[in-house]
Design a protein around this motif. Structure first.
Motif, mmCIF file in Angstrom:
data_model
loop_
_atom_site.group_PDB
_atom_site.id
_atom_site.type_symbol
_atom_site.label_atom_id
_atom_site.label_comp_id
_atom_site.label_asym_id
_atom_site.label_seq_id
_atom_site.Cartn_x
_atom_site.Cartn_y
_atom_site.Cartn_z
ATOM 1 N N VAL A 322 0.846 -1.199 0.000
ATOM 2 C CA VAL A 322 0.000 0.000 0.000
ATOM 3 C C VAL A 322 0.876 1.242 0.000
ATOM 4 O O VAL A 322 2.021 1.235 0.469
ATOM 5 C CB VAL A 322 -0.948 0.012 1.223
ATOM 6 N N HIS A 323 0.332 2.333 -0.533
ATOM 7 C CA HIS A 323 1.087 3.571 -0.660
ATOM 8 C C HIS A 323 1.230 4.271 0.694
ATOM 9 O O HIS A 323 0.359 4.193 1.558
ATOM 10 C CB HIS A 323 0.392 4.510 -1.645
ATOM 11 N N GLY A 324 2.367 4.955 0.843
ATOM 12 C CA GLY A 324 2.577 5.784 2.014
ATOM 13 C C GLY A 324 3.113 5.022 3.218
ATOM 14 O O GLY A 324 3.214 3.787 3.212
ATOM 15 N N VAL A 325 3.453 5.762 4.254
ATOM 16 C CA VAL A 325 3.897 5.178 5.527
ATOM 17 C C VAL A 325 2.652 4.901 6.357
ATOM 18 O O VAL A 325 1.944 5.822 6.759
ATOM 19 C CB VAL A 325 4.842 6.138 6.264
ATOM 20 N N GLN A 326 2.394 3.623 6.596
ATOM 21 C CA GLN A 326 1.178 3.212 7.308
ATOM 22 C C GLN A 326 1.560 2.695 8.696
ATOM 23 O O GLN A 326 2.255 1.692 8.822
ATOM 24 C CB GLN A 326 0.444 2.111 6.523
ATOM 25 N N GLU A 327 1.134 3.414 9.732
ATOM 26 C CA GLU A 327 1.372 2.978 11.105
ATOM 27 C C GLU A 327 0.090 2.342 11.617
ATOM 28 O O GLU A 327 -0.850 3.031 12.037
ATOM 29 C CB GLU A 327 1.811 4.162 11.962
ATOM 30 N N LEU A 328 0.049 1.030 11.579
ATOM 31 C CA LEU A 328 -1.169 0.282 11.892
ATOM 32 C C LEU A 328 -0.941 -0.588 13.118
ATOM 33 O O LEU A 328 0.192 -1.031 13.381
ATOM 34 C CB LEU A 328 -1.559 -0.594 10.687
#
Length: 362
Positions: A322-328
């Motif tokens: 997935v695009h971008g920096v994802q903090e999940l």
């Protein structure tokens, strides 16, 4: 003019390295052998070169049967992942060595060496010995030697694997252009689907000693003939999901049901395997009618502009890109979405039943 393999196979002891293979490579083409480690790429190249003799089948070059011909008697150049240079000779002499063996004049040798050195950015290092060069420069020296050999068949066995990222990207773009003028057959082995797409030409996908598909690279990528080819030509590997078609409905995994897309309306009822690439998994619905799945987030890998998300969907392991920096939140269940147009449908045995709609339109 072509290189033709007819029913070629190779076993070593009790292990089959190459099952019976038919393949035809045309003059002036770039041909990529794509497959994981130990899939048979190097074994197939050694048969093409004449370094090994096949147990069955024949190899033809320009219509001539060369199955038993020694490698020394063929116009073949081969560059390995582990670069091979003559340590006691200068870079100039390393590059010139094939032309000297062919009896070329000093003027021809000098012109060809300097041209190849310029293309490979080795001009300032011609008087050095290979051990005075960096690893990348040593590999470029080996590539330059293959370039001047005037070979009809050039075999490149993961030649960029040991180079730094920037140089690898530069040479990936340069290699097709560099060798285009020679009009030879080029065979390039790689484990990386992205590299196959960048090089273009034709691609043969290999899995456990078998060529599963061969054709123009974009066609093989968009329209894999079976689940194995789709898995080979996807990095990270394609995700899979079991489903059952019953009338106008599809049942996924643990009882999740959706209406069958129109493209699948006429398919026989029964079990199938759905496949989709990691970059088609979304954290929010991109289109109306996207399928929503609940999956547990196991790991995230942030690469900078993109994030890999590793998911557990009812014991099926998926990877999303997935695009971008994802903090999940790790360990939590989250919704992920998939456009049905991006689904490939395979029989339980693995054969392709229906290509993704986007692939057909591409």
């Amino acid at each position: 003019m072509s290189l033709t393999l007819q029913g070629v196979s190779k076993t070593v002891g009790a292990n089959t390295h190459i099952y019976e293979t038919d393949l035809e490579l045309q003059n002036g083409t770039m041909n990529v052998l794509l497959g994981p480690t130990s899939s048979g790429k190097t074994s197939l190249m050694r048969l093409m070169a004449g370094l090994d003799v096949p147990d069955t089948g024949k190899i033809f070059w320009k219509g001539q049967d060369v199955t038993g011909m020694r490698v020394q008697d063929r116009r073949v150049a081969m560059v390995y992942q582990q670069f091979i240079n003559y340590p006691s000779m200068t870079v100039y002499d390393n590059i010139a060595s094939p032309m000297r063996l062919l009896g070329k004049s000093a003027a021809e040798i000098d012109a060809s060496v300097k041209k190849a050195a310029e293309l490979m950015k080795l001009g300032p290092f011609l008087d050095r010995k290979p051990l005075q060069l960096s690893g990348g420069q040593q590999q470029r020296c080996a590539l330059a030697r293959a370039l001047v050999k005037d070979a009809g068949l050039v075999l490149l066995d993961e030649p960029l694997a040991n180079l730094d990222y920037k140089l690898r990207e530069e040479l990936r773009a340069e290699i097709p252009r560099i060798f285009e003028e020679a009009g030879s057959i080029f065979v390039y082995a790689t484990t990386e689907p992205e590299e196959a797409l960048l090089l273009g030409g034709n691609t043969a996908t290999l899995w456990q000693g078998r060529v599963t598909q061969f054709g123009p690279t974009p066609d093989v990528y968009r329209n894999p003939v079976d689940a194995t080819t789709a898995r080979v030509f996807s990095d990270p590997p394609m995700n899979f999901l079991q489903l059952v078609k019953s009338g106008g409905e599809l049942t996924f995994g643990k009882g999740q049901m959706i209406a069958a897309p129109k493209a699948w309306a006429d398919l026989p009822d029964g079990p199938y395997q759905a496949g989709f690439r990691p970059n088609h998994l979304e954290l929010s619905p991109a289109v109306t009618g996207a399928i929503a799945f609940q999956a547990k987030l196991m790991v995230t890998e942030i690469t900078g502009s993109e994030t890999f998300i590793h998911l557990d969907h009812h014991s099926e392991r998926w990877v999303g890109l997935v695009h971008g920096v994802q903090e999940l939140p790790l360990g939590k269940t989250l919704p992920v979405y998939l456009d049905p147009a991006h689904i490939y449908l395979f029989e339980k045995g693995g054969a392709l039943v229906s290509a993704a709609s986007y692939a057909k339109a591409a």
